[in-house]
Scaffold this motif. Structure first.
Motif, PDB file in Angstrom:
ATOM      1  N   GLN A  16     -60.044 -23.365  35.089  1.00  0.00           N
ATOM      2  CA  GLN A  16     -61.045 -22.602  34.334  1.00  0.00           C
ATOM      3  C   GLN A  16     -60.387 -21.873  33.171  1.00  0.00           C
ATOM      4  O   GLN A  16     -60.899 -21.872  32.051  1.00  0.00           O
ATOM      5  CB  GLN A  16     -61.716 -21.617  35.283  1.00  0.00           C
ATOM      6  CG  GLN A  16     -63.037 -21.060  34.804  1.00  0.00           C
ATOM      7  CD  GLN A  16     -63.716 -20.261  35.903  1.00  0.00           C
ATOM      8  OE1 GLN A  16     -63.656 -20.632  37.082  1.00  0.00           O
ATOM      9  NE2 GLN A  16     -64.326 -19.161  35.541  1.00  0.00           N
ATOM     10  N   ASN A  17     -59.242 -21.261  33.421  1.00  0.00           N
ATOM     11  CA  ASN A  17     -58.514 -20.597  32.333  1.00  0.00           C
ATOM     12  C   ASN A  17     -58.120 -21.592  31.250  1.00  0.00           C
ATOM     13  O   ASN A  17     -58.223 -21.306  30.061  1.00  0.00           O
ATOM     14  CB  ASN A  17     -57.245 -19.928  32.881  1.00  0.00           C
ATOM     15  CG  ASN A  17     -57.543 -18.606  33.544  1.00  0.00           C
ATOM     16  OD1 ASN A  17     -58.647 -18.084  33.429  1.00  0.00           O
ATOM     17  ND2 ASN A  17     -56.573 -18.066  34.256  1.00  0.00           N
ATOM     18  N   GLN A  18     -57.654 -22.751  31.681  1.00  0.00           N
ATOM     19  CA  GLN A  18     -57.165 -23.732  30.705  1.00  0.00           C
ATOM     20  C   GLN A  18     -58.279 -24.311  29.848  1.00  0.00           C
ATOM     21  O   GLN A  18     -58.075 -24.552  28.661  1.00  0.00           O
ATOM     22  CB  GLN A  18     -56.458 -24.868  31.435  1.00  0.00           C
ATOM     23  CG  GLN A  18     -55.001 -24.546  31.748  1.00  0.00           C
ATOM     24  CD  GLN A  18     -54.135 -25.769  31.650  1.00  0.00           C
ATOM     25  OE1 GLN A  18     -54.551 -26.843  32.054  1.00  0.00           O
ATOM     26  NE2 GLN A  18     -52.920 -25.620  31.144  1.00  0.00           N
ATOM     27  N   VAL A  19     -59.448 -24.545  30.453  1.00  0.00           N
ATOM     28  CA  VAL A  19     -60.505 -25.204  29.680  1.00  0.00           C
ATOM     29  C   VAL A  19     -61.353 -24.206  28.897  1.00  0.00           C
ATOM     30  O   VAL A  19     -61.930 -24.550  27.865  1.00  0.00           O
ATOM     31  CB  VAL A  19     -61.399 -26.103  30.566  1.00  0.00           C
ATOM     32  CG1 VAL A  19     -60.579 -27.225  31.164  1.00  0.00           C
ATOM     33  CG2 VAL A  19     -62.110 -25.307  31.635  1.00  0.00           C
ATOM     34  N   PRO A  63     -46.220 -18.650  26.955  1.00  0.00           N
ATOM     35  CA  PRO A  63     -47.314 -17.687  27.049  1.00  0.00           C
ATOM     36  C   PRO A  63     -47.439 -16.874  25.759  1.00  0.00           C
ATOM     37  O   PRO A  63     -46.432 -16.381  25.247  1.00  0.00           O
ATOM     38  CB  PRO A  63     -46.928 -16.794  28.232  1.00  0.00           C
ATOM     39  CG  PRO A  63     -45.574 -17.205  28.657  1.00  0.00           C
ATOM     40  CD  PRO A  63     -45.208 -18.470  27.982  1.00  0.00           C
ATOM     41  N   VAL A  64     -48.656 -16.763  25.274  1.00  0.00           N
ATOM     42  CA  VAL A  64     -48.939 -16.060  24.025  1.00  0.00           C
ATOM     43  C   VAL A  64     -47.958 -16.503  22.930  1.00  0.00           C
ATOM     44  O   VAL A  64     -47.495 -15.700  22.126  1.00  0.00           O
ATOM     45  CB  VAL A  64     -48.909 -14.523  24.216  1.00  0.00           C
ATOM     46  CG1 VAL A  64     -49.843 -13.860  23.194  1.00  0.00           C
ATOM     47  CG2 VAL A  64     -49.343 -14.115  25.603  1.00  0.00           C
ATOM     48  N   PRO A 119     -53.127 -18.874  24.203  1.00  0.00           N
ATOM     49  CA  PRO A 119     -53.562 -17.489  24.373  1.00  0.00           C
ATOM     50  C   PRO A 119     -53.398 -16.974  25.805  1.00  0.00           C
ATOM     51  O   PRO A 119     -53.657 -15.795  26.057  1.00  0.00           O
ATOM     52  CB  PRO A 119     -55.054 -17.549  24.011  1.00  0.00           C
ATOM     53  CG  PRO A 119     -55.463 -18.922  24.413  1.00  0.00           C
ATOM     54  CD  PRO A 119     -54.272 -19.809  24.219  1.00  0.00           C
ATOM     55  N   LEU A 120     -52.980 -17.838  26.728  1.00  0.00           N
ATOM     56  CA  LEU A 120     -52.861 -17.416  28.128  1.00  0.00           C
ATOM     57  C   LEU A 120     -51.552 -16.661  28.361  1.00  0.00           C
ATOM     58  O   LEU A 120     -50.601 -16.807  27.602  1.00  0.00           O
ATOM     59  CB  LEU A 120     -52.915 -18.635  29.054  1.00  0.00           C
ATOM     60  CG  LEU A 120     -54.218 -19.441  29.018  1.00  0.00           C
ATOM     61  CD1 LEU A 120     -54.076 -20.709  29.853  1.00  0.00           C
ATOM     62  CD2 LEU A 120     -55.377 -18.591  29.542  1.00  0.00           C
ATOM     63  N   GLY A 121     -51.523 -15.897  29.441  1.00  0.00           N
ATOM     64  CA  GLY A 121     -50.346 -15.108  29.784  1.00  0.00           C
ATOM     65  C   GLY A 121     -49.323 -15.876  30.584  1.00  0.00           C
ATOM     66  O   GLY A 121     -48.426 -15.287  31.191  1.00  0.00           O
ATOM     67  N   TYR A 122     -49.476 -17.177  30.642  1.00  0.00           N
ATOM     68  CA  TYR A 122     -48.479 -18.005  31.318  1.00  0.00           C
ATOM     69  C   TYR A 122     -48.360 -19.326  30.574  1.00  0.00           C
ATOM     70  O   TYR A 122     -49.248 -19.702  29.796  1.00  0.00           O
ATOM     71  CB  TYR A 122     -48.828 -18.234  32.788  1.00  0.00           C
ATOM     72  CG  TYR A 122     -50.238 -18.702  33.038  1.00  0.00           C
ATOM     73  CD1 TYR A 122     -50.573 -20.047  32.996  1.00  0.00           C
ATOM     74  CD2 TYR A 122     -51.250 -17.788  33.337  1.00  0.00           C
ATOM     75  CE1 TYR A 122     -51.854 -20.478  33.227  1.00  0.00           C
ATOM     76  CE2 TYR A 122     -52.548 -18.208  33.568  1.00  0.00           C
ATOM     77  CZ  TYR A 122     -52.845 -19.554  33.518  1.00  0.00           C
ATOM     78  OH  TYR A 122     -54.135 -19.973  33.739  1.00  0.00           O
ATOM     79  N   SER A 123     -47.260 -20.030  30.825  1.00  0.00           N
ATOM     80  CA  SER A 123     -46.998 -21.285  30.128  1.00  0.00           C
ATOM     81  C   SER A 123     -48.125 -22.277  30.394  1.00  0.00           C
ATOM     82  O   SER A 123     -48.669 -22.345  31.495  1.00  0.00           O
ATOM     83  CB  SER A 123     -45.661 -21.847  30.619  1.00  0.00           C
ATOM     84  OG  SER A 123     -45.394 -23.067  29.989  1.00  0.00           O
TER      85      SER A 123
END
Lengths: 179, 288
Positions: free
Chosen positions: B264-267, A154-155, A92-96
């Motif tokens: 923090q984003n990853q976890v 990403p996504v 769900p993140l905007g990067y790999s």
């Protein structure tokens, strides 16, 4: 839209200060858990549908949260019972991103392959006895199958094919040393 | 082996002969870093006046200082190319896995606490505490519901002279994402997976409360003791802490705070795992 609204409604209730702080009575806490459970169930229809559109296939993927609700005690009916399964990770993140996947399984020999025809390194890690011996845990999983999912777009998503090998000798199990 | 260690290309975690995490090696330098579980006894009061309230759902109010859970830990070590783990058993109701993945600059601690025993008639509040040699000089940082980090100073308030009557709970703050300390050389941050109470009661120290079971209502409204049960026993909780330790140099190359943000984003927004059991005729070739 109806499914999403079930979760919207539940979240509206959860904004009550008792739910935020955990100062509700026990039977109210139980009711909050019931509402959230129903909302998860409803929204899983949407996540499954969205995933199938992303994948462009008609395969009926099952969102793990629906069917591996016991993953917090290292248990999962699907990964424990299936000889072969497809594991898909959505980032769900905007990067790999990357992720070390841990799937509850019985001891055995497993093969993990990616969508480019390559075998992915995997290992079996024993589940601690303190988890296995939890009185309410009903699971045949004694180990977690660990592998590294790399470069998830990403996504986007990356999938893996996990199969249980017929060999009775476990090739994934490391040696553990107790002290 | 007398000395247990797990690690990767970035860090090594060392354990002492009693089985506790004892130090961490970063960039070839060894730093003291102890971790253990302790418990506070919940205060019992008659709730008739404010100074005599019990510890309960609304307030954390220990009766005295913390007690160590155990003096020795049973350990099992599992080392593979994909992960290295130390499985620790502190007692019948506290265990933990400390793990390091290759390429990662953090240490993961997966704790399992409960059912907290109450057969001795005392409520208990369980903490995980980290002791380092960082000269934090009374200051520590906690997040504000995942937003900016707020500087906290032990035994101090921003706008009035504080005379603290309860030195433990009076220095506790909510931690929903991160708690950290640093000096001019090193920094230590702990990320958590759920809202917990936390503090730094001594320089170089961080602690997070992971579980609590209390036998009295604190008379602030709920009308029940915080004594949840399931299947006739106290609740068992399992969760994770992520530890980052390293240089605090702001203008140097490794910016630890930025690494903490990425972690923090990853976890907190991890990849979602979907699993699909497939039929025997759905072969790998068909999957491809």
């Amino acid at each position: 839209e109806d499914h999403l609204t079930v979760l919207r409604d539940a979240m509206g209730v959860m904004q009550h200060h008792d739910a935020i702080t955990g100062t509700e009575k026990q039977h109210v806490a139980d009711d909050y858990a019931r509402m959230l459970y129903n909302a998860f169930e409803a929204c899983s229809v949407n996540t499954r549908s969205a995933l199938n559109q992303l994948a462009g296939e008609r395969n009926s993927f099952q969102f793990e949260w629906n069917y591996c609700k016991n993953q917090n005690i290292s248990a999962c009916d699907i990964t424990e019972g299936a000889d072969s399964s497809v594991v898909l990770l959505y980032n769900p993140l905007g990067y790999s991103s990357d992720s070390f996947v841990r799937l509850p399984v019985p001891e055995g020999s497993y093969l993990v392959r990616n969508d480019r025809g390559q075998t992915v390194q995997s290992t079996l890690i024993p589940i601690p006895a303190s988890v296995i011996d939890l009185p309410f845990r009903e699971s045949s999983a004694t180990h977690e199958l660990v592998f590294h999912a790399e470069q998830i777009a990403p996504v986007g998503y990356r999938s893996y094919y996990v199969s249980k090998e017929k060999s009775s000798v476990s090739s994934n199990t490391p040696m553990a040393v107790s002290q | 082996e007398d000395n247990i260690s797990i690690g990767n290309e970035h860090l090594t975690v060392l354990f002492d002969a009693e089985g506790f995490m004892s130090s961490i090696v970063i960039d070839g330098e060894t730093h003291s870093l102890k971790q253990n579980y302790f418990w506070y006894q919940g205060a019992y009061g008659n709730n008739e006046e404010f100074r005599n309230r019990s510890s309960g759902a609304y307030i954390f109010r220990p009766n005295g200082t913390e007690k160590a859970i155990t003096e020795t830990v049973k350990v099992q070590v599992v080392k593979t190319d994909l992960v290295q783990e130390v499985h620790q058993v502190f007692n019948e109701w506290i265990s933990q896995v400390i793990r390091v993945y290759p390429g990662k600059e953090h240490v993961e601690l997966e704790w399992l606490v409960g059912p907290i025993p109450i057969d001795d008639g005392t409520g208990k509040e369980i903490i995980s505490r980290f002791d380092s040699d960082i000269a934090s000089n009374g200051a520590f940082w906690t997040d504000s519901n995942g937003r900016e980090m707020l500087r906290r100073v032990r035994n101090k308030r921003e706008t009035w002279e504080l005379e603290l009557q309860e030195p433990v709970s009076g220095n506790y703050y909510p931690v929903t994402a991160k708690i950290a300390i640093e000096d001019e050389h090193y920094r230590m941050a702990l990320l958590n997976d759920r809202a917990q109470g936390g503090s730094s009661l001594q320089d170089g120290q961080l602690e997070l409360m992971v579980h609590r079971r209390l036998l009295r209502d604190d008379a602030f409204g709920v009308g029940e003791a915080l004594n949840e049960t399931q299947f006739g026993a106290g609740l068992v909780a399992r969760g994770k802490h992520w530890l980052i330790f390293g240089s605090s140099r702001k203008d140097g190359s490794p910016n630890l705070v930025a690494k903490e943000r990425f972690l923090q984003n990853q976890v907190l927004l991890p990849s979602w795992t979907f699993v699909n059991a497939v039929a025997d005729d759905f072969t790998y070739d068909e999957y491809l």
